[in-house]
Design an enzyme around this catalytic site. Structure first.
Site, PDB file in Angstrom:
ATOM      1  CB  SER A   1      -1.109  -0.328   1.150  1.00 24.29           C
ATOM      2  OG  SER A   1      -2.103   0.982   0.495  1.00 24.29           O
TER       3      SER A   1
ATOM      4  CG  ASP B   1      -6.909  -3.356  -1.902  1.00 24.02           C
ATOM      5  OD1 ASP B   1      -7.765  -2.226  -1.299  1.00 24.02           O
ATOM      6  OD2 ASP B   1      -5.954  -3.574  -1.783  1.00 24.02           O
TER       7      ASP B   1
ATOM      8  CG  HIS C   1      -5.460  -2.951   1.065  1.00 25.67           C
ATOM      9  ND1 HIS C   1      -5.330  -1.969   0.015  1.00 25.67           N
ATOM     10  CD2 HIS C   1      -4.825  -1.649   1.849  1.00 25.67           C
ATOM     11  CE1 HIS C   1      -3.664  -1.620   0.260  1.00 25.67           C
ATOM     12  NE2 HIS C   1      -3.804  -0.767   1.392  1.00 25.67           N
TER      13      HIS C   1
END
Lengths: 283, 283
Positions: free
Chosen positions: B152, B228, B261
């Protein structure tokens, strides 16, 4: 399906090609909501998978091993459902006490007989009866192929539940278990509180005593870290070795050099334990 | 050794036959104490190991991946040191702001130029310069064999640091990275605060812009979960795919069906990323 056998899905997340779920239900055994996690590997729709139940140690709930246990890769590889229950009933209306080693988070897998614990602390019946039926009702499992393992207090739980139910589990293993609570401080405190002063009542919750009282299984797998801070005072695996030798139980007990009591130890040997159970479940 | 290159050991725990350590030092770059974790696999005493640095995402510190990343088995197998720094300076004297996506826990791997951030938020220099020198001084590593990855915001860090330093890293990979912060809300907020309104200054901290500006590496590995929740608004891997296609960079980008995620996604693909880096580090 009655309300007592319904479950609420708190989360379901894809991981290692399977689904890691967290669920809650109203337990009729403890009289409280109980939360547990289940990992279901990817599988054919009609296929029923074997089940490995993991019992956690003091202070833990389902989340510790679910996040840090490193079991999913191995369970996905071998096609094993992994069930992680809580270690006690919890909540505002549930008895508790000072100290991490008694009360909420420290159920010791007993059916308490002493007030105030006897109202909700019935983790023996919860793990032996209610939870397996709930899992069988909601997940694609083959109830004839079950195994059980645990860590520390949960290792005590796995050993005692396995020994009290011969033939029910294909295999029983433990990481750094409390093997003889009747002979160590954690057990004196917890069994005394939950069961009272009559030590005969403790023997059903003490792996070494159960073996002395002729409970029998074919084999046990135990790993224990040599740098575990609780080794000499609380865990004392030598007592289990002696009891198994006298009883003719094939115990594979390995002292793992330099490992402590933490999830860094658990996660290191988790895959080996899952593989050992898999060899006994997938037959 | 000067005080600025000393480290304090917070813990060292055996795991997967190696040592998982957590350390703290006084960073001269950020002007704060900085905590990081290092896993050193079991190795011959005179042997120097390759290093994989993992940059974490928003809200994380070193501990998230250290506990939940499932990297140790693979790093032990391949003999790779795994370094996990914090995501920002922290402490009472360090600037902060409302929101999880700016301030402490959200350094975005930039050297901030705008007050109040410019005093401590110098994560670019920390990751590029100070931390590698500190690791080389204290751990058995071969500085010529380094790779970098991240998740991320940390995927953004790995991509931009790798692209700005061609030849320095043997390999660069990311899980669910922010590939073009200049074009998404997280980046607008963070780069605007840390670097000001001049968007030319943002381009050194934007992987897609760096590639447009002729930064080059041979190849990149990116995995992205299809479920995600940040995929379409914040991550937008298609922008990286287009930039790499135009630039002739060999990007292996896989949309992994059904993954979100979280660390359940990270831990699933961690071993594959470590193996991919190992193939490029152990040559």
């Amino acid at each position: 399906m009655g309300r007592e056998s319904m479950i609420e899905t708190l989360s379901e997340t894809k991981s290692h090609s399977g689904i890691q779920g967290v669920y809650r239900h109203e337990s009729k055994t403890t009289g409280t909501p109980m939360t547990f996690s289940v990992f279901v590997p990817d599988h054919r729709p009609t296929h029923k998978l074997p089940v490995l139940t993991y019992l956690s140690g003091l202070t833990c709930d389902h989340s510790n091993v679910t996040e840090k246990g490193e079991f999913r890769a191995a369970c996905a590889q071998y096609g094993i459902v992994f069930v992680a229950p809580d270690t006690s009933p919890r909540g505002a209306g549930v008895a508790d006490a000072e100290g991490y080693d008694i009360g909420q988070g420290a159920g010791f897998y007993v059916d308490a007989t002493e007030p105030p614990w006897s109202q909700h602390f019935r983790m023996r019946s919860y793990i032996e009866d209610e939870l397996p039926a709930l899992i069988a009702a909601h997940f694609p499992v083959d109830g004839a192929r079950q195994s059980i393992m645990g860590h520390s207090m949960g290792g005590h739980g796995a050993l005692t539940i396995g020994l009290r139910n011969p033939g029910r589990y294909r295999s029983i293993s433990a990481l750094a278990p409390i093997v003889a609570p009747s002979q160590v401080p954690w057990g004196h405190k917890a069994l005394g509180a939950y069961l009272g002063d009559d030590r005969d009542a403790w023997r059903a919750y003490d792996a070494v005593a159960l073996i002395e009282d002729r409970a029998r299984v074919d084999e046990l797998l135990v790993d224990q870290g040599s740098a575990d801070q609780f080794l000499d005072e609380q865990l004392r695996p030598g007592l289990l070795r002696e009891a198994c030798e006298r009883a003719g139980i094939a115990l594979t007990l390995t002292l793992q050099e330099g490992y402590d009591h933490s999830y860094y130890f658990i996660s290191t040997f988790m895959a080996e334990h899952v593989a050992w159970h898999a060899a006994r479940l997938n037959v």
